[in-house]
Design an enzyme around this catalytic site. Sequence first.
Site, mmCIF file in Angstrom:
data_model
loop_
_atom_site.group_PDB
_atom_site.id
_atom_site.type_symbol
_atom_site.label_atom_id
_atom_site.label_comp_id
_atom_site.label_asym_id
_atom_site.label_seq_id
_atom_site.Cartn_x
_atom_site.Cartn_y
_atom_site.Cartn_z
ATOM 1 N N LYS A 93 61.591 16.386 49.525
ATOM 2 C CA LYS A 93 62.773 17.246 49.417
ATOM 3 C C LYS A 93 62.404 18.615 48.850
ATOM 4 C CE LYS A 93 67.275 17.751 47.104
ATOM 5 N NZ LYS A 93 68.282 17.144 46.207
ATOM 6 N N LYS B 257 60.207 15.983 45.087
ATOM 7 C CA LYS B 257 61.060 17.155 45.315
ATOM 8 C C LYS B 257 60.424 18.347 44.630
ATOM 9 C CE LYS B 257 65.764 18.652 43.988
ATOM 10 N NZ LYS B 257 67.054 18.212 43.395
ATOM 11 N N ASP C 40 68.141 12.352 41.032
ATOM 12 C CA ASP C 40 67.115 13.401 41.092
ATOM 13 C C ASP C 40 66.651 13.688 39.658
ATOM 14 O OD1 ASP C 40 68.168 13.452 43.691
ATOM 15 O OD2 ASP C 40 67.874 15.626 43.888
#
Lengths: 490, 303, 270
Positions: B239, B203, B140
């Site tokens: 996400k 995300k 991430d």
Amino acid sequence: MAIAKRPSTEMRERRFEYAAAPEATDHLKIADSYSLFIGGRFVEPHSRRRFATVNPATGQTLSEVAEADDADVDRAVTAAADAFRSWSRLSGAKRARHIFRLSRLMQERARELAVLETMDGGKPIKESRDVDVPLAAAHFFYYAGWADKLEWAFPNRRPRPLGVAGQVIPWNFPLLMLAWKIAPALAAGNTVVLKPAETTPLSALAFADICQQADLPPGVVNILTGAGSTGASLVGHPDVRKVAFTGSTEVGKEIQRATAGSGKHLTLELGGKAANIVFEDAPLDQAIEGIVNGIYFNQGHVCCAGSRLLVQESILEPLLAKLKSRLGTLRVGDPLDKNTDVGAINSRAQLEKIEGLVNSGIEEGAEIYQPACDLPERGYWFRPTIFTNVAQSYRIAREEIFGPVLSVLTFRTPDEAVEKANNTPYGLSAGVWTDKGSRILWLAERMRAGVVWANTFNRFDPTSPFGGYKESGFGREGGLHGLAAYVELD
Amino acid sequence: MSLTHLGSLMRGVRSVDQVGVEERAAALAKRSIKKASKLWALDLAIRCIDLTTLEGADTPGKVTALCAKGVRPQPGDASIPSVAAICVYPSLVATAVAHLRGSGVRVASVATAFPSGQSFTSIKVAETREALAAGADEIDMVIDRGAFLSGDYQRVYDEIGSVKEACGSTPLKVILETGELGTYDNVRRASILAMAAGADFIKTSTGKITPAATLPVSVVMMECIRDFSRETGKQIGFKPAGGIRTSKQAIAYLVVLYETLGPDWMTPERFRLGASSLLNDILMQIQKERSGAYQGADYFSVD
Amino acid sequence: MDVRKTYKLFAAGEFVRSESGRTYQPDGPHNVPRGSRKDLRDMVKAARGAFPGWSRRTAMNRGQVLYRAAEMLDGRRAEFRDLLGGGRPAGGQVDAAVETWVWYAGWTDKLHQFAGTVNPVAGPYFNFTLPEPTGVVGVVAPEEPALLGLVRRLAPALCGGNTVVALASERAPLAALTLGEVLATSDLPPGVVNVLSGKRQELLPWLAAHMDVNAIDAAGCTAAQLAQVQEAAAGNLKRVVQSGPGAEALSPHAALDLMEFKTVWHPIGV
């Protein structure tokens, strides 16, 4: 340490489906039959006739309501005229108290009214719950505040009430249209006789009950159920000093003829064939929502519906692709289900009218698109529909369909968009979608329509005047301008 | 991608109307998800959770406990699935890997000078490589918001590309930190930039900035994913992370996912929820649906 | 020997005889054009053509033009006084007519502020309502006073940005036709005002039923004519203004009664 991941259960193999989420109806009591509300009481109709009101989603009869005849109209107008003497002399502050109280009671009974509206008219509960009923209550609240401020509203013009207002409303927003009619009338000191639409009388009768609960003086509000002849009788009654009508342009014209030379004040809120114009720089995903809201809100039973989509040619392809896929997510079905987006068509007659016009579109050569969706077996339903390859001359581009049917046309330049948008006898509303501020103002200036929604559509508010140009009628409802329709001025 | 091409791509990104998108999100949040569909959604929500701890005070003990919770959220109840991944700082990847081996629960590591992203590209790439070497299954990363907001799209693009190159086939989630981007227009631009540069997921947030994930931001990002898929055929994952604490919120995200991207995205392969305390709320809701009684916090383990 | 004037219709900025070739003598020895339905049709067409340009002039510019009309009328005070029978009443009427142009010249750029509103809707929208001209207006001038009766209805209609087809007083049309000459020299674009003389009972039904007329100011109608106009007006839902006894009052509402209200919504966001 090795731990096996949990196996998936069989539930996991299923697709995401929304379970039925019906709004509860057990708190609602619908009587087997209703009488007329005259002089503060429910009275038997002189006609002795009653007719059924049907839930269009099921075809089941909900109740039998009275059909008012000429004698009943006369009784109601007389009751309103009697009440006018004291109501018009009541101080503005006291009238305000009465109207505020009506608004509060509507808020307290909001869910009951919403369910009733949905059962009687077929509109999705999320709309009656979140739009119709709150807006109706807000409308009373807004005009209540004007009741003791008329001298400020119309300085130097000696505002006086007109007398008895005869009001005839349609079936698409029964309670909200009642509010648009009754709230300003009462605030200005008039008394009213209101006739709800034949297919949707129940929320008006519930409102009559609220008038009783609110101790509104008898005769200030009278509700007469009935059909077209009842409305004609009301409009023609010599003691009616003000006529307010919302409905079709055809009937509006009849009313203008019928009241010619009578000296009656007249406001008409009639049909429309609004253009919703999308430019190539529009915020496209929000425009899609606006298009959907513009034509599928309330099954398209909306006089200001954005029924003509004018798309700049350069974005036709992506726009249509997005729109079609969005249509696939519209949930058509049980209006009482909280997840329903498109409910039932209001009546068999309206369904037949929609089907007739849709067939004309197919015959004239337009291309039809409807998403696959299951429709309930009973009741009146119509799939959300898009027509492409529509020419300006087709009936589906000119006539008000009053159903969930969108006609898509294209344009190349702003001038062409304006020309096409205004090329209609109607002039109620218009939409424009573009990221460019100066273009919005340029277009808003050129639209021959009473309401222009820029980068939004189908928004309503008690403070916001609403009404048409040209054959969409005259007079405004909402705001200070709406109040002017109910006062005599120097 | 060349500088001129990228600049024109960013300038050509369609605008977003704030009021319109917020109304759309609010409308979707009113969907009523009941009974079987609610249980289905809650089950999917658990399977999509990236159970996260990203604190300066994180220790091997804390991470170990989180791993246990992630694998068996409700000990003794075999019907409750494991979460999708445990998300930790790079230095704790090895600990998590050791405790998750064989469980099917993946290890995600934040990287690239999380949460600010204010460091050298070489450091960010090196950090990514270290995390991968420690066994991370997913990365991430954060974008350089400073570069993005100053208009240096090329730098953001190149950096995502370098990190993706370091990742190879390991899935890369690119955190836009939408709370710092200021407008939905920027969210849309950053989404498209990240996808074009090689993100496997986009995300919303680090969880260190308020606002973190919101429903309207998610609507905008999912619409970008949908457009990107239509144009390129690539199905990028989404996400939301930060501030998602209740089952009701999680279900709202799933509703938006369902109505924007459709059933193809309703899988941990393409949807994750970055959260920590959410898991227990979901467990309480499932228990409530099953037993009929509202639940108390003392009956669910806090890890 | 005098050079006598031939009275003509004022149509599309020009002075023309009736296409019918007919005249009548309502007011002394002068032959006055007895306008026909075809003259009316041509005038409506001219008014429609002039509408976009006139309605989109700046309010300031419309004010200047209306003021110019006052100047031109003032300059021909003596001629009008004679036309109206001379003496003090006639002079008073001309003075009042000049004053009317001046008064409405000052209203063009105030109507929006006077009657427009910003509406505090319950949501993130900027919402405002503005008056706009309704379009082509048929003005039925009162029979008396021959000049002032027309000017008191004409000036407010123009003030709001409408274009006009005016039916002159049937019994005393000379002042109205001469007013056309004033307006022709007042920088009004051709077609903005058209003046038709003739038999009212002949023309009124065509005006009331015309599908490209948006509104009728029925100030000069008898009760029976008003009913007739209202009924025929329903064909395209014309607005029919019944000014009643207050028809001669100076009021911004005389302009606003011939205007629509347009409400515009726009979201407020970043």
